[in-house]
Write a protein that holds these residues in place. Structure first.
Motif, PDB file in Angstrom:
ATOM      1  N   LEU A 152      23.748  57.967  82.091  1.00  0.00           N
ATOM      2  CA  LEU A 152      22.296  57.761  82.176  1.00  0.00           C
ATOM      3  C   LEU A 152      21.959  56.302  82.422  1.00  0.00           C
ATOM      4  N   THR A 153      22.718  55.416  81.791  1.00  0.00           N
ATOM      5  CA  THR A 153      22.394  53.993  81.888  1.00  0.00           C
ATOM      6  C   THR A 153      23.251  53.301  82.948  1.00  0.00           C
ATOM      7  N   GLY A 154      24.009  54.073  83.679  1.00  0.00           N
ATOM      8  CA  GLY A 154      24.780  53.510  84.786  1.00  0.00           C
ATOM      9  C   GLY A 154      25.924  52.616  84.355  1.00  0.00           C
ATOM     10  N   LEU A 155      26.526  52.906  83.197  1.00  0.00           N
ATOM     11  CA  LEU A 155      27.596  52.039  82.695  1.00  0.00           C
ATOM     12  C   LEU A 155      28.961  52.727  82.686  1.00  0.00           C
ATOM     13  N   GLU A 156      29.043  53.943  83.267  1.00  0.00           N
ATOM     14  CA  GLU A 156      30.288  54.698  83.125  1.00  0.00           C
ATOM     15  C   GLU A 156      31.486  53.960  83.729  1.00  0.00           C
ATOM     16  N   GLN A 157      31.224  53.147  84.768  1.00  0.00           N
ATOM     17  CA  GLN A 157      32.332  52.403  85.379  1.00  0.00           C
ATOM     18  C   GLN A 157      32.881  51.320  84.450  1.00  0.00           C
ATOM     19  N   ARG A 158      32.029  50.826  83.558  1.00  0.00           N
ATOM     20  CA  ARG A 158      32.408  49.682  82.740  1.00  0.00           C
ATOM     21  C   ARG A 158      32.690  50.065  81.300  1.00  0.00           C
ATOM     22  N   LYS A 159      32.909  51.341  81.039  1.00  0.00           N
ATOM     23  CA  LYS A 159      32.955  51.776  79.638  1.00  0.00           C
ATOM     24  C   LYS A 159      34.146  51.201  78.870  1.00  0.00           C
ATOM     25  N   ASP A 160      35.212  50.839  79.573  1.00  0.00           N
ATOM     26  CA  ASP A 160      36.375  50.292  78.864  1.00  0.00           C
ATOM     27  C   ASP A 160      36.411  48.774  78.864  1.00  0.00           C
ATOM     28  N   THR A 161      35.334  48.170  79.361  1.00  0.00           N
ATOM     29  CA  THR A 161      35.254  46.710  79.378  1.00  0.00           C
ATOM     30  C   THR A 161      34.703  46.218  78.046  1.00  0.00           C
ATOM     31  N   LYS A 162      35.204  45.075  77.611  1.00  0.00           N
ATOM     32  CA  LYS A 162      34.711  44.495  76.361  1.00  0.00           C
ATOM     33  C   LYS A 162      33.246  44.096  76.493  1.00  0.00           C
ATOM     34  N   PHE A 163      32.517  44.303  75.416  1.00  0.00           N
ATOM     35  CA  PHE A 163      31.084  44.026  75.425  1.00  0.00           C
ATOM     36  C   PHE A 163      30.783  42.579  75.796  1.00  0.00           C
ATOM     37  N   LYS A 164      31.645  41.640  75.351  1.00  0.00           N
ATOM     38  CA  LYS A 164      31.335  40.221  75.563  1.00  0.00           C
ATOM     39  C   LYS A 164      31.363  39.828  77.034  1.00  0.00           C
ATOM     40  N   THR A 165      31.967  40.659  77.897  1.00  0.00           N
ATOM     41  CA  THR A 165      32.005  40.306  79.317  1.00  0.00           C
ATOM     42  C   THR A 165      30.777  40.831  80.061  1.00  0.00           C
ATOM     43  N   PHE A 166      29.913  41.563  79.367  1.00  0.00           N
ATOM     44  CA  PHE A 166      28.740  42.156  80.023  1.00  0.00           C
ATOM     45  C   PHE A 166      27.681  41.110  80.361  1.00  0.00           C
ATOM     46  N   SER A 167      26.953  41.346  81.450  1.00  0.00           N
ATOM     47  CA  SER A 167      25.785  40.526  81.756  1.00  0.00           C
ATOM     48  C   SER A 167      24.652  40.961  80.828  1.00  0.00           C
ATOM     49  N   PHE A 168      23.596  40.154  80.771  1.00  0.00           N
ATOM     50  CA  PHE A 168      22.524  40.493  79.842  1.00  0.00           C
ATOM     51  C   PHE A 168      21.915  41.861  80.146  1.00  0.00           C
ATOM     52  N   GLY A 169      21.743  42.117  81.427  1.00  0.00           N
ATOM     53  CA  GLY A 169      21.165  43.400  81.825  1.00  0.00           C
ATOM     54  C   GLY A 169      22.020  44.566  81.365  1.00  0.00           C
ATOM     55  N   MET A 170      23.342  44.406  81.480  1.00  0.00           N
ATOM     56  CA  MET A 170      24.249  45.480  81.059  1.00  0.00           C
ATOM     57  C   MET A 170      24.215  45.649  79.546  1.00  0.00           C
ATOM     58  N   LYS A 171      24.121  44.509  78.848  1.00  0.00           N
ATOM     59  CA  LYS A 171      24.041  44.586  77.376  1.00  0.00           C
ATOM     60  C   LYS A 171      22.806  45.381  76.959  1.00  0.00           C
ATOM     61  N   GLN A 172      21.700  45.078  77.627  1.00  0.00           N
ATOM     62  CA  GLN A 172      20.450  45.760  77.299  1.00  0.00           C
ATOM     63  C   GLN A 172      20.578  47.263  77.597  1.00  0.00           C
ATOM     64  N   ARG A 173      21.253  47.571  78.707  1.00  0.00           N
ATOM     65  CA  ARG A 173      21.419  48.982  79.050  1.00  0.00           C
ATOM     66  C   ARG A 173      22.324  49.684  78.040  1.00  0.00           C
ATOM     67  N   LEU A 174      23.345  48.965  77.560  1.00  0.00           N
ATOM     68  CA  LEU A 174      24.217  49.566  76.545  1.00  0.00           C
ATOM     69  C   LEU A 174      23.429  49.824  75.258  1.00  0.00           C
ATOM     70  N   ALA A 175      22.510  48.888  74.951  1.00  0.00           N
ATOM     71  CA  ALA A 175      21.680  49.072  73.761  1.00  0.00           C
ATOM     72  C   ALA A 175      20.853  50.350  73.900  1.00  0.00           C
ATOM     73  N   ILE A 176      20.333  50.574  75.086  1.00  0.00           N
ATOM     74  CA  ILE A 176      19.544  51.789  75.305  1.00  0.00           C
ATOM     75  C   ILE A 176      20.456  53.017  75.264  1.00  0.00           C
ATOM     76  N   ALA A 177      21.646  52.891  75.847  1.00  0.00           N
ATOM     77  CA  ALA A 177      22.602  53.994  75.794  1.00  0.00           C
ATOM     78  C   ALA A 177      22.890  54.368  74.339  1.00  0.00           C
ATOM     79  N   SER A 178      23.090  53.345  73.513  1.00  0.00           N
ATOM     80  CA  SER A 178      23.404  53.595  72.108  1.00  0.00           C
ATOM     81  C   SER A 178      22.224  54.243  71.387  1.00  0.00           C
ATOM     82  N   ALA A 179      21.012  53.845  71.779  1.00  0.00           N
ATOM     83  CA  ALA A 179      19.823  54.445  71.160  1.00  0.00           C
ATOM     84  C   ALA A 179      19.676  55.914  71.549  1.00  0.00           C
TER      85      ALA A 179
END
Lengths: 298, 276
Positions: free
Chosen positions: A115-142
């Motif tokens: 849904l949040t378009g992160l399936e390609q990056r699911k095994d990447t460490k959170f700290k390497t994410f851009s701010f936009g991706m971090k925000q999308r992960l936050a929404i994914a988690s919600a």
């Protein structure tokens, strides 16, 4: 309609600063409820109290008709402030952790990543994410475990225009599925585009609440002039929707509390014995209107 | 309990720092256990250079003394710092990354959060104790001839004693982590306290000028170290005429447990009262 959240006379003070005062709200099932206010108006404080991060000084609130309890938070998906995740864990592991806390089962993880378009990056460490991706992960988690309510605190803050559009579309899509949404924002435009209901907050006090179409959509004012300006000034104050006016050189500018049609206004004034020589509808920008709402209540 | 442990396990399973530090700890622990006898005999050799009658080499790895000796070496101040620092990192990480807030927002109660850390500490204590027990068992068997069951079970009380040592030092670390919330600060203060501040106090209190009754042994870290205070080396005991311990007394074990209970209670009170 089922009440999802009801807040009764909530107050919180930080030393000298009254963060929120006597705040009462009711959010019904299926609403997209916006809490609108400038920075420092008490939006985050309110949400933090609702999520048990902060204790209120007075007042109470109920989720799903039950007094606040941590088990109830498992039915709420929240994005509060900046996205908080374990930087050294992958996106998928971070979500597995959330699922374990929410006891919602890990089989939902792929869906929210997609849904949040992160399936390609699911095994990447959170700290390497851009701010936009971090925000999308936050929404994914919600979104994990399909919560009954979604709480979003400035969900598009710090995103680029494309990201903002994506997030907004996502929110609308989730809302269409029937999830109740509570969204805090300082962007009037955002609340207007997304929300069905709104409460306007200023310095911790609720100024208005109601349907967005009622509270925010009255954006029109009229320039009026007549042969007898004094009579016009006197009569216009008696109009049922009158809010305020300004006297300019050759006309008066009148603001109304609700939508008034020019023909109806002319007709009403005529019936009161006022003949207009000039009537012009002026559209105000939403921001202007928001500022007026705030100013009128100070 | 299983659910909370699973949550903690997810947090550390792929956390490199945790595994590197744990690995280092177990390597040092194993080396310490294996090298202890050699180091003591090395010391004796050095001593013998100045003595008219040389002291014979000692053997510390036979049953039942192996229990006391290995738990003694495994609970030296410097060795205990490892698991303590590990606990501090795991706790203060939650504040640094604000994940404690996120955990609570997602539906964990503050009590559950604290319990999850306590369960983890309990589990780590058990793992370390099992490691030490197995090490002692293997070493004891390979260094003792004509083993009888009685020789093995005698002095086995040092194993629960060691468990209390390792558990309480980690609970002290739990306290430091939750009170100071910052990784660097907590580690620095804990290390300073354990290695410098308390030893200074210890000698200050010990001097008869200060108090008539010696209360130095009741200092928190010292109380932990006192559970397995001395190794059992018969030759040295005879030679030096010291009245060394040969069991773990209830009193010695209770003092650090009392401290730890108090600290955990303080953490619960402050965290539940305070805003996150």
């Amino acid at each position: 309609m089922k009440t999802i959240l009801s807040i009764q006379r909530l107050s919180k003070r930080y030393g000298k600063i009254q963060a929120i005062k006597d705040l009462s709200l009711k959010v019904e099932q299926g609403q997209i409820f916006g809490i609108l206010g400038p920075n420092g108006s008490g939006k985050t404080t309110t949400l933090s109290i609702l999520l048990d991060l902060i204790k209120s000084d007075q007042g109470s609130f109920e989720w799903f008709g039950e007094p606040a309890h941590y088990e109830l938070r498992k039915r709420i998906g929240s994005v509060i402030e900046s996205p908080n995740f374990y930087p050294y864990l992958s996106a998928a592991t971070n979500l597995r952790l959330v699922a374990a806390i929410k006891e919602s089962g890990a089989d939902d993880i792929d869906r929210v990543l997609q849904l949040t378009g992160l399936e390609q990056r699911k095994d990447t460490k959170f700290k390497t994410f851009s701010f936009g991706m971090k925000q999308r992960l936050a929404i994914a988690s919600a979104l994990l475990g399909k919560p009954d309510v979604l709480i979003l605190d400035e969900p598009t803050n710090g995103l680029d225009p494309q990201g903002i559009v994506q997030i907004r579309e996502l929110i609308m899509m989730i809302a269409r599925e029937g999830t109740t949404i509570l969204l805090a924002s300082h962007l009037l435009d955002e609340v207007q585009k997304i929300c069905t209901h709104v409460a306007v907050l200023s310095k911790g006090i609720k100024l208005f609440d109601g349907k967005v179409s009622e509270v925010l959509a009255v954006s029109d004012s009229f320039e009026l002039a007549g042969d007898d300006m004094e009579k016009l000034l006197k009569v216009i104050r008696e109009h049922p929707a009158y809010q305020s006016h300004q006297v300019n050189n050759s006309f008066i500018q009148v603001y109304f509390k609700e939508k008034v049609l020019p023909g109806a206004l002319n007709n009403w004034l005529f019936s009161q014995g006022v003949i207009l020589s000039h009537l012009s509808e002026r559209k105000r920008s939403l921001e202007q209107h928001f500022l007026e709402l705030l100013q009128n209540n100070q | 309990m299983i659910r909370l442990l699973k949550i903690e396990w997810t947090k550390i399973k792929t956390y490199k720092v945790f595994w590197i530090l744990s690995g280092l700890y177990f390597v040092f622990l194993a080396l310490g256990i294996i090298m202890a006898e050699f180091m003591i005999n090395n010391m004796i050799d050095n001593m013998n250079k100045h003595l008219p009658i040389p002291v014979p080499h000692v053997n510390i790895y036979f049953f039942p003394e192996v229990w006391q000796n290995i738990t003694f070496f495994a609970s030296i101040r410097y060795v205990l710092l490892f698991p303590a620092i590990l606990v501090i990192i795991l706790i203060t990480n939650e504040f640094t990354h604000k994940t404690i807030r996120q955990n609570v927002v997602n539906g964990l109660s503050k009590t559950e959060f604290l319990l999850s850390k306590l369960y983890m500490i309990l589990l780590i204590s058990i793992i370390i104790t099992v490691f030490v027990t197995i090490s002692a068992l293997i070493i004891g068997i390979s260094h003792t001839s004509d083993i009888t069951a009685g020789m093995v079970t005698d002095k086995l009380v040092f194993i629960p004693g060691f468990f209390i040592t390792i558990l309480t030092i980690m609970l002290y670390a739990f306290f430091f982590g939750f009170i100071f919330r910052n990784t660097g600060l907590s580690i620095a203060l804990f290390t300073l306290y354990t290695l410098i501040i308390e030893p200074v106090f210890y000698y200050f209190l010990k001097s008869p000028l200060v108090f008539k009754n010696d209360i130095s042994t009741y200092l928190p870290v010292n109380a932990v170290l006192r559970v397995t205070e001395y190794p059992a080396i018969p030759v040295l005991k005879k030679m030096m005429g010291l009245n060394l311990q040969d069991t773990v007394t209830m009193g010695a074990a209770l003092i650090p447990l009392l401290y730890a209970t108090l600290m955990v209670a303080i953490v619960f009170r402050t965290l539940i009262k305070k805003d996150l």
